[in-house]
Structure formats: C-alpha cells, structure tokens
Enzyme design. Sequence first.
Site, PDB file in Angstrom:
ATOM      1  N   ASP A 266      -7.577 -12.557  -2.694  1.00 31.76           N
ATOM      2  CA  ASP A 266      -6.770 -11.330  -2.672  1.00 31.76           C
ATOM      3  C   ASP A 266      -6.148 -11.127  -4.056  1.00 31.76           C
ATOM      4  O   ASP A 266      -4.996 -10.703  -4.195  1.00 31.76           O
ATOM      5  CB  ASP A 266      -5.684 -11.388  -1.593  1.00 31.76           C
ATOM      6  CG  ASP A 266      -5.167 -10.002  -1.202  1.00 31.76           C
ATOM      7  OD1 ASP A 266      -4.127  -9.914  -0.527  1.00 31.76           O
ATOM      8  OD2 ASP A 266      -5.813  -9.001  -1.596  1.00 31.76           O
TER       9      ASP A 266
ATOM     10  N   HIS B  73      -2.928  -5.461   8.351  1.00 30.60           N
ATOM     11  CA  HIS B  73      -1.879  -4.446   8.105  1.00 30.60           C
ATOM     12  C   HIS B  73      -1.617  -3.697   9.404  1.00 30.60           C
ATOM     13  O   HIS B  73      -1.775  -2.476   9.501  1.00 30.60           O
ATOM     14  CB  HIS B  73      -2.333  -3.487   6.993  1.00 30.60           C
ATOM     15  CG  HIS B  73      -2.306  -4.138   5.632  1.00 30.60           C
ATOM     16  ND1 HIS B  73      -1.159  -4.245   4.878  1.00 30.60           N
ATOM     17  CD2 HIS B  73      -3.285  -4.749   4.924  1.00 30.60           C
ATOM     18  CE1 HIS B  73      -1.429  -4.883   3.745  1.00 30.60           C
ATOM     19  NE2 HIS B  73      -2.716  -5.214   3.752  1.00 30.60           N
TER      20      HIS B  73
ATOM     21  N   HIS C 283       0.845  -1.207   0.000  1.00 33.54           N
ATOM     22  CA  HIS C 283       0.000   0.000   0.000  1.00 33.54           C
ATOM     23  C   HIS C 283       0.880   1.258   0.000  1.00 33.54           C
ATOM     24  O   HIS C 283       1.932   1.287   0.637  1.00 33.54           O
ATOM     25  CB  HIS C 283      -0.908   0.015   1.238  1.00 33.54           C
ATOM     26  CG  HIS C 283      -1.962  -1.061   1.225  1.00 33.54           C
ATOM     27  ND1 HIS C 283      -3.281  -0.809   1.549  1.00 33.54           N
ATOM     28  CD2 HIS C 283      -1.907  -2.370   0.914  1.00 33.54           C
ATOM     29  CE1 HIS C 283      -3.984  -1.933   1.447  1.00 33.54           C
ATOM     30  NE2 HIS C 283      -3.164  -2.900   1.066  1.00 33.54           N
TER      31      HIS C 283
END
Lengths: 276, 383
Positions: free
Chosen positions: B293, B210, B154
Amino acid sequence: MKLIILNDYDQASEWAAKYIRNKILLFRPGPDRYLTLGLPTGSTPMGCYKKLIEYYKMGQISFQYVKTFNMDEYVGLPRDHPESYHSFMWNHLFKHIDIKAENTHILDGNAADLQVECAAFEEKITAAGGIELFVGGIGPDGHIAFNEPGSSLVSRTRVKTLAKDTIMANARFFNGDLSKVPTMSLTVGVGTVMEAKEVMIIITGAHKAFALYKAIEEGVNHMWTVSAFQQHPQTVFVCDEDATLELRVKTVKYFKGMMHVHNKLVEPPPSLSKKN
Amino acid sequence: WRRGQERYSPVTQFTQCRVLREHRLQREDLWVRDGRILDPEKLFFDEQGYADQRVDCEGSIIAPGFIDVQINGGYGVDFSQPSEDVSSGVSFVSQKILQHGVTSFCPTLVTSPPGVYHKVLPQVKVHDGGAQGAGVLGVHLEGPFISAEKKGAHPERFLRTFQSGGIEDLMEAYGSLDNVAMVTLAPELAGSQSVVRELCRRGVTVSLGHSVANLSQAEEAVLHGASFITHLFNAMLPFHHRDPGIVGLLTSDQVPAGRTVYYGMIADGIHTNPAALRIAHRAHPSGLVLVTDAIAAMGLPPGRHTLGQQVIEIQGLHAYVAGTKTLSGSIAPMDMCVRHFKHAAGCSLEEALEAASLHPAQLLGLAERKGTLDFGSDAGQDA
C-alpha cells in the site's frame, strides 16, 4: 566368484563405488573408446550411486565417455512418474554427474511395440560393443533384474509379468497400495547380463540372505536366477554381514580371509593418488 | 541447448541454491529457458539437452518474485495523477521495485473523479515483466464506491454509490474495465451484489474495504464472488465479538467450499500492531497476502517532499503529514514487509515468502504461471 564381505550397508556401497571408479579410471575412456556399464535401480544401489556422485564432485572421475544401459523399467508407467526407473536414474545419478543424455539407455515401458523395443535394446548394446561391467542387485526371491523364478537362464531382453513377491516388495514405493504397482516390466534377460565382460552384484540386508545362499551355495537353478552367474568367468558379489547370515561359516571365513587381496581392487590407482 | 531445434534457446542452470518449491526450501538446481522454469528431467530424456550456462548461487535462496497487489506509487510517482504520460511513471516504478524483489504488481488508483480514471486507465496496460521492470498484472481500483465513514485519506467529494443498475455506474465512473485486475468496494452499498457478480464474471477480483459492513453483508458479498479484503483492520469496523464485521470473514463458515478469502496486510510494523497481525495469521494463515500500500513517498530519502497537494515528511519507515504525527501512508518496500512479517508472526521463511508470492498469485487466479517456481511457470524469481 569373488565374495566381498563388508561390515555394513555403507561400507558395501563404498566398496562397490570404488570398484566402479577404478574401472572407469583404469579403462581410460575417450571419444572413440566408451566404457559401457549396466546399471540397476532400487534401494540397494542408492548408497553406491551417492558415493559415485561424491567421486565425480571431487573431480576423481568423469562420465563424459561412459555409456549406461539400465536393467529394466515398468510397463505402462508414465516416464515422469516419480516411481519410474527413468525418474530414479535421473534423481539418484544422472542429474548429479556429467553424463550425456544420448549415452544413457533405459527401456521405454510406453513404447508402441514392446517386443520391438526389447529387440532394439539388445541391438543398442551390441552396437555399443557390449557391456564392460554389469552392476546389479538381487531380489528376495533371488531374481536378477526382473528375471523372476522360472525365467530361462539364457533369456534375452523381453516383457515379463511380475511375480506376486516382487509386486509386494515394490508396494512400499507406491504408498503401500498394491493396486498402483505395475504388473509388467521390460527387463534384460539372464543371458543378456551373462554376456557382459564382468558382473558385480550388490547384496545387502538380512532379508536377502536366503537368496544369496541359494545363489552361491546351491546349484545353478532357474528358480534362483542369480545362480546363473556361477557360470560367468568374472563375477563379484559385494555384501554386508547381514546378507551372509544364511551362508556356511566356512564360506564366510574363506572369503573374509581373502579381503586383504580383494581390497587391492579398490585402492586408488596411481593416476588418482598422483592427482591428490 | 537441445537437439534438432531451429531457434537457439539457451538453457540456464542455477546451481548451489535453495529453491522454494512445494512449500519447502529444497536443495535443488533451478533451470530456466525462454523466461520459463524448465523441467530438467524432460530436457534430459526428451531432448537430450543440457545447460548452456551455469550460475553458481553460492547457497542463496531462490524464491518466486513478489507480487504487490496494492501499491499507489513510489519514488515520487503517484499512479492517481492524471498526467499525459502515465505509462512512463508506471515503468519507472516498475523498474525501481525490482530491487525489492517485486516482479509483478497492480498499480493502485485511489478514489478519483471520473475524469482522472478516463484519462489514466487507457494508459496502463497489462504486460509481462522482465529485466527492465516488474510486470503489470492490471490496475487495482480502490474506490470510489466505498463508505464515507471509512474513507480514510480518500477525498469525500468523489465517493459514489450505485445509482442505476450497478455496472452502468462502474462504467460511468471508470470508463472502461480493460486492464483492471481488482476493484475495492464497500458491500453494504445498495445494489452492490449485482456489481460484485458482474465484476467476477468479467474476471475482475472483487475486494471488500473502506466499509462499515457487518459480517452478514460481507459474507453475502463473498457468496457473490468477492475474494479479497483490502488492508485488513484498516478502514473497516473493528472486530466485535458479537459482530466480527469484515474481519470475521477469516473464520467464517459461510465461505463456499473450495474457495478462499484472501486478505491484504501491511506488515510495516506501523499500520498494524504485531499482535493483531499474529491474530489474523493464526486464524487464517493460507489467506494472508502481504501488500505494501505504498505511496509516492516510498523510496524517497528522509526529509520533506512535496507530493501533489501534500507536503510529506519521511522519518525512517514513517511518512507523516509534514509538521504533524499523522501518518500519510506506507513507505515500507515489499522485501522489508516480508522480513517484518516473518519476525512478527514467528512463521517460517517459506510461509513469509509465500505470503508475498504464492498467495497473491492464487488470489488473482495466476498460480499456474506466477507465484511459484513450478515447472512451466514464468521465471520471475528473486535470489
């Protein structure tokens, strides 16, 4: 009475199923000529129903022009309860064959007026032209359908309170919990079954032996309601060896000696042998 | 067919099949009408009805349609791209993933600037699936309220923390929570508790991921309503025997009674070592949810592809940043994940199928209608 004695449960079930199969084939039912059958529930007829489903799947018989009337149903049990007789008939017979729903008749134990429901059932049987062959079993106390000991031998379809024996025998279907077993039922009467053209009673297992003895070797007695069929012109009792344990050796020998004649009744009829 | 009806609703009966029902594969026919699984006994006795059409399945297994709650795109489509026509990208993917057995999914958006969310979210609507494509259950927002240390792929500059009072930050970042099914956040961020509570109150599933949270922080989030872990083991602290971290939720005794913590696993044989998969499965089998995912490269042929700012190289089931051996994301489709999971975990076929259907349905609170072949549930099924 014809007493048919086979070696074990499977053979007795097969004999009974073949008898019904032949009945359907020889009757040649059609859109204006329905064959009406009376049907039981319980562990005894399960083997017979399995065989009938086999014969249907093999293309030997069709239930398209067959009408059925079940013997009984619990009062107050939801229709989709796994132990209701509606569920039993659906799972063990109806869902596997080509019978039309409108040709099946099972008493409604949740009807608003139970008396009206019983009277209507009798009328439906009459409207269908009566029952050609009524198949039944026998309880350990010698009852036919839920006609418990003491039921009138000329009784009609009605509400019956179940005997303690019957409740105990049925507890095994309710996880052994006596409090969950229904206490009342709707049942055809002894008189109702007597009006069928022919009656076939399937009796298997040693625990039914005494009831069979009382039914066929003693007198007609309302304490053993199956004994009423001694006065019916066309009765067949299909048993396994164990069910004959309380009978006289003489009775068993006599009827075993007749098997070669009686077995002709279950040979495939000409229409079937030609097909195969 | 049924007696006395005005509108004709054909009944289809699937025969010669094995149906996954009550956690077992049973030799039963499957009856469908109006897109719902039908109870044939009711049809028989109540309506005196019968099948209009019979389909012989020749022994195939019929399982509930798979539900993918974490999928970033596929077939060249990236859900996080702020295009003018996001919905046709979503429709394209929804039609393609049907062949993998997926009948419902949550398009997933990775950490993005507010502008992207404000543009994309209004274009993705919850809707039922059908023959034309899998249904959209709602968007899965993975970020931006996540840990900088565990950001993975990210973009760091778009990560955020909770400044004002929690939910205001969410609304500022995302614009709207309509059509949002799930939010992944890091619970160690200050102010997360009220956010978790508020999201749950609005019916949004909260997932932990995360993150560098320790076990107590994770447990507190669960107490406030969090119910999912985003791709277990990846982007979180590794299991430590004195502080198991988020992984410890699998066997935590602080999970409120009657509630289950579910956890997503990418079972492509690459992102999780099979031994780790087995440890998780054995510790908490009923919480395992298979997710793909998948990135935009899923479904594309082997070789090089330019996707957005990146050049990806596909070799078999691996997707690398071109010219390197760095994994850039998963590309294993769901049916492959189910097979690999069954093989790696040594579990039954029923368990493997349920990890991709029943469990995600339970996670999203949809088990009454989806994820099973029970009477009355939606008829999205795989054969």
